[in-house]
Scaffold this motif. Structure first.
Motif, PDB file in Angstrom:
ATOM      1  N   GLY A  40     -18.263  -8.375 -36.511  1.00 52.32           N
ATOM      2  CA  GLY A  40     -18.070  -8.429 -37.955  1.00 52.32           C
ATOM      3  C   GLY A  40     -18.225  -9.829 -38.509  1.00 52.32           C
ATOM      4  N   LEU A  41     -17.655 -10.813 -37.835  1.00 51.41           N
ATOM      5  CA  LEU A  41     -17.732 -12.189 -38.318  1.00 51.41           C
ATOM      6  C   LEU A  41     -19.141 -12.761 -38.202  1.00 51.41           C
ATOM      7  CD1 LEU A  41     -14.363 -13.561 -36.901  1.00 51.41           C
ATOM      8  CD2 LEU A  41     -14.996 -13.385 -39.316  1.00 51.41           C
ATOM      9  N   PHE A  42     -19.827 -12.461 -37.116  1.00 47.94           N
ATOM     10  CA  PHE A  42     -21.212 -12.930 -36.982  1.00 47.94           C
ATOM     11  C   PHE A  42     -22.069 -12.400 -38.125  1.00 47.94           C
ATOM     12  CE2 PHE A  42     -20.845 -13.483 -32.111  1.00 47.94           C
ATOM     13  CZ  PHE A  42     -20.571 -14.840 -32.263  1.00 47.94           C
ATOM     14  N   ILE A  43     -21.877 -11.122 -38.452  1.00 49.12           N
ATOM     15  CA  ILE A  43     -22.677 -10.507 -39.512  1.00 49.12           C
ATOM     16  C   ILE A  43     -22.284 -11.062 -40.879  1.00 49.12           C
ATOM     17  CG2 ILE A  43     -23.135  -8.327 -40.714  1.00 49.12           C
ATOM     18  CD1 ILE A  43     -22.904  -6.933 -37.977  1.00 49.12           C
ATOM     19  N   GLU A  44     -20.978 -11.264 -41.100  1.00 48.19           N
ATOM     20  CA  GLU A  44     -20.498 -11.741 -42.405  1.00 48.19           C
ATOM     21  C   GLU A  44     -20.771 -13.225 -42.626  1.00 48.19           C
ATOM     22  OE1 GLU A  44     -16.331 -10.863 -42.621  1.00 48.19           O
ATOM     23  OE2 GLU A  44     -16.648  -8.804 -41.927  1.00 48.19           O
ATOM     24  N   LEU A  45     -20.485 -14.039 -41.610  1.00 46.75           N
ATOM     25  CA  LEU A  45     -20.513 -15.491 -41.785  1.00 46.75           C
ATOM     26  C   LEU A  45     -21.694 -16.173 -41.119  1.00 46.75           C
ATOM     27  CD1 LEU A  45     -16.728 -16.240 -41.079  1.00 46.75           C
ATOM     28  CD2 LEU A  45     -17.821 -15.766 -43.281  1.00 46.75           C
ATOM     29  N   ALA A  72     -33.838   5.626 -31.106  1.00 46.07           N
ATOM     30  CA  ALA A  72     -33.377   5.794 -32.490  1.00 46.07           C
ATOM     31  C   ALA A  72     -31.860   5.686 -32.577  1.00 46.07           C
ATOM     32  CB  ALA A  72     -33.854   7.133 -33.039  1.00 46.07           C
ATOM     33  N   ARG A  73     -31.140   6.262 -31.606  1.00 47.40           N
ATOM     34  CA  ARG A  73     -29.680   6.171 -31.615  1.00 47.40           C
ATOM     35  C   ARG A  73     -29.222   4.724 -31.511  1.00 47.40           C
ATOM     36  NH1 ARG A  73     -30.005  10.623 -28.142  1.00 47.40           N
ATOM     37  NH2 ARG A  73     -29.487   9.340 -26.330  1.00 47.40           N
ATOM     38  N   LEU A  74     -29.869   3.956 -30.649  1.00 47.63           N
ATOM     39  CA  LEU A  74     -29.506   2.557 -30.497  1.00 47.63           C
ATOM     40  C   LEU A  74     -29.755   1.785 -31.789  1.00 47.63           C
ATOM     41  CD1 LEU A  74     -31.001   1.843 -26.944  1.00 47.63           C
ATOM     42  CD2 LEU A  74     -28.581   1.939 -27.541  1.00 47.63           C
ATOM     43  N   LEU A  75     -30.906   2.007 -32.406  1.00 45.74           N
ATOM     44  CA  LEU A  75     -31.257   1.276 -33.622  1.00 45.74           C
ATOM     45  C   LEU A  75     -30.365   1.639 -34.797  1.00 45.74           C
ATOM     46  CD1 LEU A  75     -35.172   1.330 -33.539  1.00 45.74           C
ATOM     47  CD2 LEU A  75     -33.608  -0.429 -32.680  1.00 45.74           C
ATOM     48  N   ARG A  76     -29.774   2.836 -34.762  1.00 48.31           N
ATOM     49  CA  ARG A  76     -28.940   3.303 -35.877  1.00 48.31           C
ATOM     50  C   ARG A  76     -27.462   2.937 -35.699  1.00 48.31           C
ATOM     51  NH1 ARG A  76     -29.766   9.432 -37.150  1.00 48.31           N
ATOM     52  NH2 ARG A  76     -29.156   8.825 -39.271  1.00 48.31           N
ATOM     53  N   ARG A  77     -27.125   2.278 -34.632  1.00 47.60           N
ATOM     54  CA  ARG A  77     -25.724   1.931 -34.435  1.00 47.60           C
ATOM     55  C   ARG A  77     -25.208   1.060 -35.571  1.00 47.60           C
ATOM     56  NH1 ARG A  77     -24.479   0.858 -28.018  1.00 47.60           N
ATOM     57  NH2 ARG A  77     -24.177   3.058 -27.592  1.00 47.60           N
ATOM     58  N   PRO A  78     -24.003   1.330 -36.058  1.00 48.06           N
ATOM     59  CA  PRO A  78     -23.438   0.489 -37.124  1.00 48.06           C
ATOM     60  C   PRO A  78     -23.428  -0.975 -36.697  1.00 48.06           C
ATOM     61  CG  PRO A  78     -22.103   2.456 -36.805  1.00 48.06           C
ATOM     62  CD  PRO A  78     -23.103   2.438 -35.676  1.00 48.06           C
ATOM     63  N   GLY A  79     -23.989  -1.821 -37.532  1.00 49.93           N
ATOM     64  CA  GLY A  79     -24.023  -3.245 -37.235  1.00 49.93           C
ATOM     65  C   GLY A  79     -25.306  -3.713 -36.589  1.00 49.93           C
ATOM     66  N   MET A  80     -26.148  -2.805 -36.090  1.00 54.63           N
ATOM     67  CA  MET A  80     -27.370  -3.232 -35.412  1.00 54.63           C
ATOM     68  C   MET A  80     -28.299  -3.983 -36.368  1.00 54.63           C
ATOM     69  SD  MET A  80     -29.158  -3.385 -32.581  1.00 54.63           S
ATOM     70  CE  MET A  80     -28.990  -2.097 -31.328  1.00 54.63           C
TER      71      MET A  80
END
Length: 215
Positions: A26-31, A99-107
């Motif tokens: 979460g922090l990597f994606i946000e900050l 497709a499942r891997l690419l659709r993972r939340p945060g990917m």
């Protein structure tokens, strides 16, 4: 039999590790990578800095663990190809797995972060590629090569063929999300994309027998 106390402590350690990975993602994606410190990750995860450093000595170690988790690296499914002999079925299974891997939340967010930070931290792109995308690519490449050696596919350049197959899926499932955060295709649309990629691939590379739809 393992003592109950040891089992309990292992469970707690795994739960703390999972909390750290969630917080760090979460922090990597946000900050971004640069502004995310291990101390900040520990605070969000609700663990002590000592626990943080016991699990991950450096931020690079933490990022590697996140990439491995996103791509399921090391799991049985991640390293096991479909059985040879039916390219349509095998490619469909691999395409659906991709497709499942690419659709993972945060990917998508992880990809955006790596792309944004790559000029200052080029190792992030290399880690994402070497530990994430490349092992899966090699799994699909080896499967296609196996079917070609069995005479069911006619492939002169297996790397190019693998790139084409996976590209047809990622071009619809993942890449639009990098620019359009609202991009969220339905399960039916993703399934149709995978099916179309399989049929397009077989139309180009399969012999007449294996290209026929299963009855």
């Amino acid at each position: 039999m393992e003592p109950p106390a040891a089992t309990y402590h292992q469970k707690v350690a795994l739960e703390k590790r999972a909390s750290i990975l969630r917080a760090a993602t979460g922090l990597f994606i946000e900050l971004g990578y640069d502004k995310t410190s291990l101390a900040r990750v520990a605070e969000r995860a609700g663990v002590s800095t000592a626990t943080m450093f016991k699990q991950f000595r450096t931020k690079a170690d933490l990022f590697e663990a996140i990439v491995l988790q996103f791509w399921d690296a090391g799991s049985d499914e991640a390293v096991t190809p479909p059985p040879a002999g039916d390219p349509r079925s095998g490619l469909a299974a691999l395409g659906a797995r991709y497709a499942r891997l690419l659709r993972r939340p945060g990917m998508a967010g992880l990809h955006r972060m790596v792309i944004a930070e790559a000029p200052r931290f080029p190792d992030l792109g290399r880690i994402q590629f070497d530990l994430g995308k490349q092992p899966f690519f090699e799994l699909v490449r080896d499967y296609i090569d196996s079917e070609a050696r069995h005479g069911l596919l006619r492939v002169a350049d297996v790397v190019r063929a693998t790139t084409e197959f996976l590209g047809m899926i990622s071009n619809f499932v993942l890449w639009p999300q990098l620019l359009l955060q609202e991009w969220s295709p339905s399960d039916e649309e993703v399934d149709a994309t995978v099916g179309s990629a399989v049929e397009t691939f077989l139309a180009r590379y399969a012999d007449e027998t294996s290209a026929r739809p299963s009855s």
